[in-house]
Design an enzyme around this catalytic site. Structure first.
Site, PDB file in Angstrom:
ATOM      1  N   PRO A   1       0.767  -1.244   0.000  1.00 19.65           N
ATOM      2  CA  PRO A   1       0.000   0.000   0.000  1.00 19.65           C
ATOM      3  C   PRO A   1       0.799   1.295   0.000  1.00 19.65           C
ATOM      4  O   PRO A   1       0.201   2.360  -0.032  1.00 19.65           O
ATOM      5  CB  PRO A   1      -0.794  -0.098   1.309  1.00 19.65           C
ATOM      6  CG  PRO A   1       0.074  -0.895   2.205  1.00 19.65           C
ATOM      7  CD  PRO A   1       0.822  -1.862   1.342  1.00 19.65           C
ATOM      8  N   CYS A   2       2.132   1.247   0.036  1.00 21.64           N
ATOM      9  CA  CYS A   2       2.806   2.518   0.312  1.00 21.64           C
ATOM     10  C   CYS A   2       2.694   3.530  -0.813  1.00 21.64           C
ATOM     11  O   CYS A   2       2.869   4.711  -0.592  1.00 21.64           O
ATOM     12  CB  CYS A   2       4.259   2.318   0.726  1.00 21.64           C
ATOM     13  SG  CYS A   2       5.309   1.607  -0.537  1.00 21.64           S
ATOM     14  N   GLY A   3       2.347   3.091  -2.032  1.00 19.69           N
ATOM     15  CA  GLY A   3       2.212   4.069  -3.106  1.00 19.69           C
ATOM     16  C   GLY A   3       0.782   4.523  -3.331  1.00 19.69           C
ATOM     17  O   GLY A   3       0.526   5.472  -4.067  1.00 19.69           O
TER      18      GLY A   3
END
Lengths: 312, 184
Positions: free
Chosen positions: B133-135
């Site tokens: 999910p970091c982007g």
């Protein structure tokens, strides 16, 4: 302050590791391996030290190493010290674990390909911490290759704290100052914002300091049914002049999931220590945090006695 | 909420409306969605939507389970998935990669914003694949910035999940029917 942190960083658990009986092909069976495992380290990293002990007795095949404690497969991405604090309510010394080199339970445990998998998991956790604190992972993703290597080395080399601090300070993940009002980030129980201790303009409010007990209560309100009259009710800070400093990250591992009707918190263990609950939470965070910038709280619950109805 | 200052995340406290529509056989893909359902995000938020994708034109048919789970750390939805054959045998990552639609999926997998890791499902406690999910907040921001009318009127939470799914779904070959986006 460095003193306490160094002490914690260098903590270790004595392990007595037995090879699973199904993998013993020689008589007499090998003696268990005795090894001191760093608290902030991970079990798969011990394999190069353990394997030589057992290699002559292993059945043929490819190694897929995993550990269990009393039959429970251990999650390899959880630091050793936390596994110990969680699973051994009464600390066992040495801690008896079983190692397997075959038959990886791939339906239960995510795969582990040695040091690389552990490093990847560590960096991912660090990214998550950075995201919660800064709103993005940039500082971690932009780490230079040498920095990354040095950071990881400092963690696995039984705690080279100076090197770790040198590299991690570039990540701008900050330290926590004392909180004099319960300023909780209400949208997430797992993160908290605090006022920086670099601030000299008298942002210190009068009142009680935010303690470890306050933190546990905010994370596990269901085990504290009677609302206290003190600083928990303080209003949220809306002052725009306040410097929004990094929040620390909490990961709470609760030992059981029973309904909380009468369950109460029996003890809170962090890095193997049971700190007095009245101490300032900022001290706990700054000294007991793990290298991936998460604070792990192991909470033991006391459960109500179940009354078994008797037949009439 | 000013769209330009939005950070691309979905904070708890908003309400999410999932509008479901049973999709009839379009291109052999069937998506069964929950019926009209209101879910409010509370503190211990998780949003689980189970969709099963069945591809009917292969000899050994892989089944995919897709779960959408809210991440409190990243404040965005996260796609968890697993694949298995009809006999229960799970698909490894390499097999899944071969199975996905070649064009868009490969591009997404190569991009710096979407990559797949294997992690423990937060509720089922088993290894699943997850789209990291970091982007997400970054490309969700871009997605909404492009539409000028949205920028003027503000983003509606209802569209967030659908828009999000329209992007991540491509990674697993999931196509969102246009009708879903036109629901009032």
């Amino acid at each position: 302050m460095m003193e306490a942190r160094k002490y914690v960083w260098e903590g270790a658990i004595p392990l007595q590791i037995h090879l699973h009986e199904s993998e013993v092909t020689t008589l007499p069976p090998p003696l268990p391996a005795l090894i001191l495992a760093p608290r902030i380290g991970y079990l798969p990293l011990l394999v190069p030290h353990i394997k030589p002990h057992f290699s002559s007795t292993l059945p043929p095949g490819i190694d897929t190493v995993w550990f269990d404690y009393k039959g429970l497969p251990l999650k390899w991405y959880i630091p050793t010290g936390i596994l110990f604090d969680l699973l051994c309510a009464e600390p066992e010394r040495p801690w008896n674990l079983t190692v397997h080199f075959r038959g990886y339970p791939g339906n239960i445990l995510i795969p582990c390909e040695g040091e690389d998998s552990v490093k990847w998991s560590f960096i991912n956790s660090l990214k998550e911490a950075a995201y919660i604190i800064n709103g993005n992972c940039k500082s971690v993703m932009n780490m230079s290759q040498p920095d990354q290597v040095e950071l990881w080395r400092s963690v696995i080399n039984a705690g080279n704290l100076e090197a770790y601090i040198r590299v991690s300070s570039k990540l701008k993940l900050g330290t926590v100052g004392d909180e004099y009002a319960a300023d909780l980030y209400s949208s997430s129980l797992n993160s908290r914002q605090s006022i920086g201790d670099t601030d000299s303009t008298g942002q210190v409010k009068t009142g009680k300091c935010f303690t470890l007990l306050d933190a546990v209560k905010s994370l596990l309100p269901e085990y504290f049914p009677y609302k206290s009259l003190n600083n928990e009710e303080s209003s949220r800070e809306e002052d725009k002049d306040e410097e929004k400093v990094p929040s620390e990250n909490l990961s709470e591992h609760v030992e059981s999931c029973y309904s909380s009707d009468d369950a109460e918190v029996k003890l809170v263990r962090i890095q193997g220590i049971e700190p007095k609950l009245e101490i300032p939470f900022s001290w706990v965070v700054n000294n007991l945090v793990n290298p991936e910038h998460f604070l792990h709280l192991c909470v033991c619950l006391k459960l109500p006695q179940v009354k078994i109805p008797s037949d009439t | 909420m000013d769209i330009l200052s939005w950070d691309g995340t979905l904070s708890s406290g908003g309400r999410i409306l999932i509008i479901g529509e049973h999709n009839s056989q379009e291109e052999h893909d069937e998506i069964s969605c929950p019926q009209k359902e209101e879910t409010s995000c509370s503190e211990k938020e998780e949003l689980i939507d189970i969709a099963t994708l069945v591809q009917s034109n292969c000899s050994k048919v892989p089944y995919y389970d897709l779960h959408i789970i809210y991440s409190a750390s990243y404040r965005v939805p996260v796609l968890f998935f697993r694949a298995y054959y009809s006999d229960g045998e799970p698909l490894g990552f390499n097999a899944i990669e071969k199975d996905l639609p070649a064009h868009s999926a490969k591009a997404l997998l190569d991009s710096k914003w979407t990559f797949i890791t294997q992690e423990e499902h937060p509720y089922l406690n088993r290894p699943w694949f997850k789209l990291h999910p970091c982007g997400t907040s970054e490309w969700m921001k871009l997605l909404f910035h492009v539409d000028v009318s949205v920028a003027k009127n503000g983003v509606t939470i209802e569209l967030y999940l659908l828009s999000w799914l329209s992007v991540v779904g491509q990674v697993v070959g999931l196509r969102i029917p246009l009708e879903m986006l036109n629901q009032p």
